[in-house]
Design a protein around this motif. Structure first.
Motif, PDB file in Angstrom:
ATOM      1  N   ARG A 135      43.601  56.058 -10.446  1.00  0.00           N
ATOM      2  CA  ARG A 135      42.463  56.972 -10.460  1.00  0.00           C
ATOM      3  C   ARG A 135      41.441  56.483 -11.473  1.00  0.00           C
ATOM      4  O   ARG A 135      41.786  56.130 -12.603  1.00  0.00           O
ATOM      5  CB  ARG A 135      42.896  58.402 -10.817  1.00  0.00           C
ATOM      6  CG  ARG A 135      41.722  59.402 -10.802  1.00  0.00           C
ATOM      7  CD  ARG A 135      42.148  60.783 -11.259  1.00  0.00           C
ATOM      8  NE  ARG A 135      43.000  61.425 -10.289  1.00  0.00           N
ATOM      9  CZ  ARG A 135      42.564  62.082  -9.205  1.00  0.00           C
ATOM     10  NH1 ARG A 135      41.250  62.160  -8.973  1.00  0.00           N
ATOM     11  NH2 ARG A 135      43.408  62.647  -8.382  1.00  0.00           N
ATOM     12  N   TYR A 136      40.179  56.454 -11.049  1.00  0.00           N
ATOM     13  CA  TYR A 136      39.079  56.113 -11.953  1.00  0.00           C
ATOM     14  C   TYR A 136      38.545  57.383 -12.616  1.00  0.00           C
ATOM     15  O   TYR A 136      38.806  58.502 -12.159  1.00  0.00           O
ATOM     16  CB  TYR A 136      37.962  55.408 -11.178  1.00  0.00           C
ATOM     17  CG  TYR A 136      38.276  53.973 -10.817  1.00  0.00           C
ATOM     18  CD1 TYR A 136      38.124  52.951 -11.746  1.00  0.00           C
ATOM     19  CD2 TYR A 136      38.748  53.652  -9.551  1.00  0.00           C
ATOM     20  CE1 TYR A 136      38.412  51.628 -11.414  1.00  0.00           C
ATOM     21  CE2 TYR A 136      39.050  52.334  -9.203  1.00  0.00           C
ATOM     22  CZ  TYR A 136      38.875  51.327 -10.149  1.00  0.00           C
ATOM     23  OH  TYR A 136      39.175  50.026  -9.811  1.00  0.00           O
ATOM     24  N   ASP A 137      37.801  57.190 -13.693  1.00  0.00           N
ATOM     25  CA  ASP A 137      37.263  58.345 -14.413  1.00  0.00           C
ATOM     26  C   ASP A 137      35.855  58.714 -13.981  1.00  0.00           C
ATOM     27  O   ASP A 137      35.241  59.637 -14.539  1.00  0.00           O
ATOM     28  CB  ASP A 137      37.292  58.111 -15.930  1.00  0.00           C
ATOM     29  CG  ASP A 137      36.445  56.915 -16.364  1.00  0.00           C
ATOM     30  OD1 ASP A 137      35.690  56.371 -15.525  1.00  0.00           O
ATOM     31  OD2 ASP A 137      36.543  56.528 -17.543  1.00  0.00           O
ATOM     32  N   GLY A 138      35.325  58.024 -12.976  1.00  0.00           N
ATOM     33  CA  GLY A 138      33.992  58.314 -12.483  1.00  0.00           C
ATOM     34  C   GLY A 138      32.897  57.564 -13.208  1.00  0.00           C
ATOM     35  O   GLY A 138      31.736  57.602 -12.796  1.00  0.00           O
ATOM     36  N   SER A 139      33.256  56.868 -14.288  1.00  0.00           N
ATOM     37  CA  SER A 139      32.268  56.112 -15.064  1.00  0.00           C
ATOM     38  C   SER A 139      32.602  54.629 -15.116  1.00  0.00           C
ATOM     39  O   SER A 139      32.108  53.907 -15.976  1.00  0.00           O
ATOM     40  CB  SER A 139      32.180  56.670 -16.486  1.00  0.00           C
ATOM     41  OG  SER A 139      31.802  58.032 -16.474  1.00  0.00           O
ATOM     42  N   GLY A 140      33.492  54.205 -14.242  1.00  0.00           N
ATOM     43  CA  GLY A 140      33.889  52.801 -14.198  1.00  0.00           C
ATOM     44  C   GLY A 140      35.165  52.500 -14.944  1.00  0.00           C
ATOM     45  O   GLY A 140      35.701  51.399 -14.839  1.00  0.00           O
ATOM     46  N   GLY A 141      35.671  53.467 -15.710  1.00  0.00           N
ATOM     47  CA  GLY A 141      36.916  53.278 -16.435  1.00  0.00           C
ATOM     48  C   GLY A 141      38.106  53.756 -15.624  1.00  0.00           C
ATOM     49  O   GLY A 141      37.965  54.446 -14.610  1.00  0.00           O
ATOM     50  N   VAL A 142      39.287  53.398 -16.082  1.00  0.00           N
ATOM     51  CA  VAL A 142      40.525  53.771 -15.391  1.00  0.00           C
ATOM     52  C   VAL A 142      41.140  54.980 -16.084  1.00  0.00           C
ATOM     53  O   VAL A 142      41.481  54.926 -17.265  1.00  0.00           O
ATOM     54  CB  VAL A 142      41.520  52.598 -15.370  1.00  0.00           C
ATOM     55  CG1 VAL A 142      42.825  53.015 -14.717  1.00  0.00           C
ATOM     56  CG2 VAL A 142      40.913  51.402 -14.635  1.00  0.00           C
ATOM     57  N   ALA A 143      41.272  56.080 -15.343  1.00  0.00           N
ATOM     58  CA  ALA A 143      41.873  57.294 -15.900  1.00  0.00           C
ATOM     59  C   ALA A 143      43.391  57.286 -15.775  1.00  0.00           C
ATOM     60  O   ALA A 143      44.094  57.853 -16.615  1.00  0.00           O
ATOM     61  CB  ALA A 143      41.299  58.525 -15.199  1.00  0.00           C
ATOM     62  N   LEU A 144      43.900  56.646 -14.728  1.00  0.00           N
ATOM     63  CA  LEU A 144      45.345  56.588 -14.506  1.00  0.00           C
ATOM     64  C   LEU A 144      45.682  55.259 -13.861  1.00  0.00           C
ATOM     65  O   LEU A 144      45.099  54.896 -12.835  1.00  0.00           O
ATOM     66  CB  LEU A 144      45.798  57.737 -13.600  1.00  0.00           C
ATOM     67  CG  LEU A 144      47.280  57.799 -13.240  1.00  0.00           C
ATOM     68  CD1 LEU A 144      48.133  58.064 -14.493  1.00  0.00           C
ATOM     69  CD2 LEU A 144      47.539  58.874 -12.184  1.00  0.00           C
ATOM     70  N   ALA A 145      46.613  54.526 -14.469  1.00  0.00           N
ATOM     71  CA  ALA A 145      47.014  53.216 -13.952  1.00  0.00           C
ATOM     72  C   ALA A 145      48.470  53.245 -13.510  1.00  0.00           C
ATOM     73  O   ALA A 145      49.270  54.071 -13.970  1.00  0.00           O
ATOM     74  CB  ALA A 145      46.806  52.134 -15.009  1.00  0.00           C
ATOM     75  N   SER A 146      48.805  52.328 -12.634  1.00  0.00           N
ATOM     76  CA  SER A 146      50.182  52.244 -12.146  1.00  0.00           C
ATOM     77  C   SER A 146      51.112  51.778 -13.251  1.00  0.00           C
ATOM     78  O   SER A 146      50.737  50.968 -14.099  1.00  0.00           O
ATOM     79  CB  SER A 146      50.266  51.288 -10.959  1.00  0.00           C
ATOM     80  OG  SER A 146      49.969  49.959 -11.358  1.00  0.00           O
ATOM     81  N   PRO A 147      52.353  52.271 -13.261  1.00  0.00           N
ATOM     82  CA  PRO A 147      53.323  51.830 -14.272  1.00  0.00           C
ATOM     83  C   PRO A 147      53.949  50.500 -13.884  1.00  0.00           C
ATOM     84  O   PRO A 147      53.886  50.077 -12.721  1.00  0.00           O
ATOM     85  CB  PRO A 147      54.369  52.934 -14.251  1.00  0.00           C
ATOM     86  CG  PRO A 147      54.352  53.414 -12.821  1.00  0.00           C
ATOM     87  CD  PRO A 147      52.910  53.316 -12.378  1.00  0.00           C
ATOM     88  N   ALA A 148      54.550  49.844 -14.853  1.00  0.00           N
ATOM     89  CA  ALA A 148      55.305  48.628 -14.566  1.00  0.00           C
ATOM     90  C   ALA A 148      56.578  48.981 -13.798  1.00  0.00           C
ATOM     91  O   ALA A 148      57.129  50.072 -13.956  1.00  0.00           O
ATOM     92  CB  ALA A 148      55.647  47.906 -15.860  1.00  0.00           C
ATOM     93  N   LYS A 149      57.022  48.051 -12.964  1.00  0.00           N
ATOM     94  CA  LYS A 149      58.241  48.252 -12.184  1.00  0.00           C
ATOM     95  C   LYS A 149      59.322  47.267 -12.634  1.00  0.00           C
ATOM     96  O   LYS A 149      59.026  46.211 -13.190  1.00  0.00           O
ATOM     97  CB  LYS A 149      57.953  48.059 -10.692  1.00  0.00           C
ATOM     98  CG  LYS A 149      56.935  49.044 -10.138  1.00  0.00           C
ATOM     99  CD  LYS A 149      56.576  48.731  -8.691  1.00  0.00           C
ATOM    100  CE  LYS A 149      55.529  49.702  -8.174  1.00  0.00           C
ATOM    101  NZ  LYS A 149      55.098  49.383  -6.788  1.00  0.00           N
ATOM    102  N   GLU A 150      60.541  47.630 -12.363  1.00  0.00           N
ATOM    103  CA  GLU A 150      61.654  46.752 -12.716  1.00  0.00           C
ATOM    104  C   GLU A 150      61.603  45.465 -11.897  1.00  0.00           C
ATOM    105  O   GLU A 150      61.390  45.492 -10.684  1.00  0.00           O
ATOM    106  CB  GLU A 150      62.984  47.463 -12.449  1.00  0.00           C
ATOM    107  CG  GLU A 150      64.216  46.606 -12.736  1.00  0.00           C
ATOM    108  CD  GLU A 150      65.511  47.273 -12.318  1.00  0.00           C
ATOM    109  OE1 GLU A 150      66.478  46.550 -12.034  1.00  0.00           O
ATOM    110  OE2 GLU A 150      65.546  48.520 -12.270  1.00  0.00           O
ATOM    111  N   VAL A 151      61.783  44.340 -12.552  1.00  0.00           N
ATOM    112  CA  VAL A 151      61.852  43.042 -11.892  1.00  0.00           C
ATOM    113  C   VAL A 151      63.201  42.418 -12.213  1.00  0.00           C
ATOM    114  O   VAL A 151      63.615  42.394 -13.375  1.00  0.00           O
ATOM    115  CB  VAL A 151      60.709  42.104 -12.338  1.00  0.00           C
ATOM    116  CG1 VAL A 151      60.877  40.717 -11.724  1.00  0.00           C
ATOM    117  CG2 VAL A 151      59.359  42.687 -11.956  1.00  0.00           C
ATOM    118  N   ARG A 152      63.886  41.916 -11.206  1.00  0.00           N
ATOM    119  CA  ARG A 152      65.223  41.353 -11.384  1.00  0.00           C
ATOM    120  C   ARG A 152      65.349  40.043 -10.615  1.00  0.00           C
ATOM    121  O   ARG A 152      64.736  39.877  -9.545  1.00  0.00           O
ATOM    122  CB  ARG A 152      66.271  42.357 -10.894  1.00  0.00           C
ATOM    123  CG  ARG A 152      67.704  41.942 -11.137  1.00  0.00           C
ATOM    124  CD  ARG A 152      68.648  43.065 -10.775  1.00  0.00           C
ATOM    125  NE  ARG A 152      70.041  42.651 -10.844  1.00  0.00           N
ATOM    126  CZ  ARG A 152      71.078  43.419 -10.507  1.00  0.00           C
ATOM    127  NH1 ARG A 152      70.859  44.649 -10.086  1.00  0.00           N
ATOM    128  NH2 ARG A 152      72.309  42.955 -10.599  1.00  0.00           N
TER     129      ARG A 152
END
Length: 251
Positions: A135-152
């Motif tokens: 989700r963006y904040d409407g001003s070009g910034g990121v309000a919510l970013a995806s979390p890292a996932k487990e890599v194996r």
């Protein structure tokens, strides 16, 4: 065993605000337009949608999107849907973009009771490492970013862990169906429909042609009726209403 309901409106009557939906279709092919419009008529909002894309040409999920009824989309393709892009960049819509094959397998896994699986798709990118703008904040910034996932690592190759998807409802379209909910799809219109149907706890199918139980060759059934709870029979006019997103001709 007779899963046929009288109307599309009746079939989606218990869908409430904030419900999650897996929706079949790819572009304008195999899209459950009649069920989507019935859902629009219900006036529900705050929906979380899982679908390859979010409609096109003011059709399919674009109807709900334009009305501001969708809060979150999990999908693979924005394409030429300008309203989708506008809402996403304006911070009005939360969007989880994932690789198309991963989306297909997440739906299938959820429907098969598999909670998670490993895939090489996305390793070494923000899909695995996190940081994709949800989700963006409407001003070009990121309000919510995806979390890292487990890599194996398995046998010298790295894989990222992806979760199966389950939704409250699924809306799909089939060429044929019987009263038990067994479905047959037509060529490319099959696309994400069987996978979406598997992922829904309550799956509603609109069918272009209804046949009686036993009329379908079991070997021709693409989706067993165990995954379908409600069947809506389309009128001939509804069944024939199939739009073309990009018409091409050959000389």
């Amino acid at each position: 065993m007779d899963k046929v309901v009288a109307s599309a409106a009746e079939a989606v009557a218990d869908v409430t605000d904030g419900a999650s939906l897996a929706v079949g279709g790819f572009g304008l092919s195999g899209v459950p337009d009649v069920l989507i419009r019935a859902l629009y008529g219900r006036g529900v909002g705050g929906l979380s949608v899982v679908s390859n894309n979010c409609g096109a040409l003011e059709s399919g999920l674009a109807v709900l999107l334009a009305a501001g009824r969708i809060a979150r989309v999990t999908g693979s393709y924005i394409g030429a849907n300008e309203e989708f892009a506008r809402q996403y960049l304006a911070g009005e819509l939360e969007v989880e973009l994932i690789p198309q094959g991963t989306l297909a397998e997440r739906l299938r896994a959820g429907g098969a009771g598999i909670p998670a699986f490993y895939t090489p798709a996305g390793v070494g990118t923000q899909v695995a490492e996190g940081g994709l703008p949800w989700r963006y904040d409407g001003s070009g910034g990121v309000a919510l970013a995806s979390p890292a996932k487990e890599v194996r690592e398995f046998d010298g190759t790295e894989y990222v862990l992806e979760r199966g998807i389950r939704t409250d409802y699924a809306l799909v379209r089939a060429a044929k169906g019987d009263r038990h909910g067994n479905l047959v799809f037509n060529k490319s219109a099959r696309n994400f429909n069987p996978l979406a149907a598997m992922a829904g706890r309550v799956t509603v199918a609109e069918v272009e042609e209804l046949v009686e139980p036993g009329a379908l060759d079991p070997d021709a059934v693409h989706l067993p009726g165990v995954f379908v709870q409600r069947v809506v029979v389309l009128s001939p006019e509804q069944a024939a209403d199939k739009r073309i997103e990009r018409r091409t001709v050959s000389g």
